[in-house]
Structures are given as structure tokens and as C-alpha cells.
Design a protein around this motif. Structure first.
Motif, PDB file in Angstrom:
ATOM      1  N   ALA A 153      -2.396  12.350  -4.325  1.00 55.06           N
ATOM      2  CA  ALA A 153      -3.248  12.328  -3.128  1.00 55.06           C
ATOM      3  C   ALA A 153      -4.260  11.186  -3.163  1.00 55.06           C
ATOM      4  CB  ALA A 153      -3.957  13.668  -2.961  1.00 55.06           C
ATOM      5  N   ALA A 154      -4.904  10.976  -4.291  1.00 60.39           N
ATOM      6  CA  ALA A 154      -5.936   9.931  -4.376  1.00 60.39           C
ATOM      7  C   ALA A 154      -5.332   8.543  -4.190  1.00 60.39           C
ATOM      8  CB  ALA A 154      -6.670  10.016  -5.713  1.00 60.39           C
ATOM      9  N   THR A 155      -4.179   8.294  -4.827  1.00 59.08           N
ATOM     10  CA  THR A 155      -3.525   7.000  -4.700  1.00 59.08           C
ATOM     11  C   THR A 155      -3.068   6.767  -3.265  1.00 59.08           C
ATOM     12  OG1 THR A 155      -2.824   7.094  -7.001  1.00 59.08           O
ATOM     13  CG2 THR A 155      -1.610   5.580  -5.563  1.00 59.08           C
ATOM     14  N   MET A 156      -2.515   7.803  -2.640  1.00 57.49           N
ATOM     15  CA  MET A 156      -2.059   7.658  -1.256  1.00 57.49           C
ATOM     16  C   MET A 156      -3.235   7.415  -0.328  1.00 57.49           C
ATOM     17  SD  MET A 156       0.301   7.293   0.927  1.00 57.49           S
ATOM     18  CE  MET A 156       1.658   7.567  -0.191  1.00 57.49           C
ATOM     19  N   THR A 157      -4.346   8.066  -0.557  1.00 57.25           N
ATOM     20  CA  THR A 157      -5.526   7.847   0.283  1.00 57.25           C
ATOM     21  C   THR A 157      -5.967   6.394   0.203  1.00 57.25           C
ATOM     22  OG1 THR A 157      -6.254  10.136   0.086  1.00 57.25           O
ATOM     23  CG2 THR A 157      -7.944   8.510   0.645  1.00 57.25           C
TER      24      THR A 157
ATOM     25  N   GLN B   2      -5.841   3.654   3.237  1.00 59.16           N
ATOM     26  CA  GLN B   2      -7.066   2.933   3.605  1.00 59.16           C
ATOM     27  C   GLN B   2      -6.825   1.431   3.608  1.00 59.16           C
ATOM     28  OE1 GLN B   2      -9.747   4.544   0.663  1.00 59.16           O
ATOM     29  NE2 GLN B   2     -10.474   6.158   2.024  1.00 59.16           N
ATOM     30  N   ARG B   3      -6.118   0.928   2.604  1.00 57.38           N
ATOM     31  CA  ARG B   3      -5.828  -0.513   2.540  1.00 57.38           C
ATOM     32  C   ARG B   3      -4.908  -0.943   3.682  1.00 57.38           C
ATOM     33  NH1 ARG B   3      -5.030   0.202  -3.662  1.00 57.38           N
ATOM     34  NH2 ARG B   3      -7.122  -0.268  -4.403  1.00 57.38           N
TER      35      ARG B   3
ATOM     36  N   ILE C 145      -0.362   9.679   9.875  1.00 58.22           N
ATOM     37  CA  ILE C 145      -0.364   8.234   9.662  1.00 58.22           C
ATOM     38  C   ILE C 145       0.746   7.656  10.512  1.00 58.22           C
ATOM     39  CG2 ILE C 145      -0.216   6.381   7.951  1.00 58.22           C
ATOM     40  CD1 ILE C 145      -2.477   8.484   7.454  1.00 58.22           C
ATOM     41  N   GLU C 146       0.421   6.610  11.267  1.00 59.13           N
ATOM     42  CA  GLU C 146       1.443   5.954  12.080  1.00 59.13           C
ATOM     43  C   GLU C 146       1.351   4.451  11.927  1.00 59.13           C
ATOM     44  OE1 GLU C 146       0.974   6.633  16.329  1.00 59.13           O
ATOM     45  OE2 GLU C 146      -1.168   6.922  16.029  1.00 59.13           O
TER      46      GLU C 146
END
Length: 167
Positions: free
Chosen positions: A83-87, A91-92, A113-114
Motif C-alpha cells: 500500500a505505501a509503495t503504491m501510494t 502520487q508521482r 485511479i484513472e
């Protein structure tokens, strides 16, 4: 059958970036997997550099382009991430203008997310990078060697998957 490590193997070769496994981590297969993974990642990074994406982000973008808007939690599974890595990744991608986030209309806890219209300009290029990466990775292989490698890697993955579920 015992396989002896090659004394002239990778750690001393300039085209073999780290990490060098500690002496206690014997095993030529372990060393080979680490070398191949690092070099494959490095090549993917080089091929992606001019797109503004980093390895892993292209997988998320290709999934969004193919399947449309997704819940962030589903992208975690697609990318084999946490979850943290995907967040951080989302964001990037959002800062770069490639994705947008919006609340789910059916689940107040979920984020959708789109891919943005701007990201579509990268689609053809990104989708062309995977075949290029594979071609560069297997340059000089015969069809038989290629098929054998795929078979061996599939078997290796099955062993590793089985071992992770047994632990």
C-alpha cells in the motif's frame, strides 16, 4: 549433482552491478538471479528514462490503459506492491500528469485511479518497450534456448511460490 561457483563470476566484472551477496550466501543460482534481476531492472530503467516513468510505473499505466479506472487497492495486486509503495507511485504519476485520483462513488474508503488523456501520448511507446526489453535480454538465443529458458524460469517461479506458501 553439485554445481560449483565460477571463480571468475560476476562480482569482479564491470557489467555486473551490485549487490554482491555476502560470502555466507553461497550458491551460483542466488548470484545469477540477483545479477539478472539487477541488470534487467537497469535496462528497463534506461529504456523508460525519456518517458518520465520508472520501472513498475509502466505496468500500472498499461493496466489502466487496458482496463480503465481501477481502485488503488486493485493496482497493488497488479503491481505486486504494498500500500505505501503504491501510494507513492500514484502520487508521482499524478504529479507527472499521467493519472488522476477520485473517490469511489460506491465505497467512501476507496480511491479510483484513472489514466489521464495526457498519458495516452505515452501508450504506444510504453507498450513497445516490453518487446524491446525482451529482445535485448534474449539477443543471440536460439528458439530452443528461449523456450527452455522460459520453461526453467516458470519451474523456478513455481518452486519459489510453493516455498513462500509453505513458510
Amino acid at each position: 549433482m553439485t554445481i560449483q561457483p565460477d571463480e571468475d563470476a560476476c562480482p569482479s566484472q564491470p557489467n555486473c552491478p551490485g549487490p554482491v551477496l555476502p560470502a555466507g550466501a553461497n550458491g551460483p543460482l542466488n548470484h545469477a538471479i540477483v545479477r539478472v534481476a539487477k541488470l534487467h531492472h537497469l535496462l528497463a530503467k534506461q529504456l523508460l528514462r525519456h518517458t518520465g516513468l520508472h520501472p513498475g510505473q509502466e505496468v500500472v499505466m498499461m493496466h489502466l490503459w487496458e482496463h480503465g479506472p481501477q481502485r488503488q487497492v486493485d493496482l497493488i495486486r497488479v503491481a505486486g506492491s504494498d500500500a505505501a509503495t503504491m501510494t507513492r507511485m500514484v502520487q508521482r504519476l499524478e504529479r507527472a500528469g499521467f493519472v488522476r485520483r477520485r473517490p469511489s462513488p460506491t465505497d467512501g474508503r476507496a480511491v479510483i485511479i484513472e489514466a489521464t488523456t495526457a498519458s495516452q501520448a505515452l501508450r504506444g511507446e510504453i507498450e513497445g518497450l516490453w518487446p524491446r526489453l525482451e529482445q535485448l535480454s534474449t539477443d543471440g538465443f536460439t528458439r530452443e534456448e528461449y523456450a527452455g529458458l522460459i520453461d526453467l524460469l516458470d519451474r523456478l517461479a513455481e518452486n519459489l511460490a510453493r516455498a513462500t506458501t509453505e513458510q
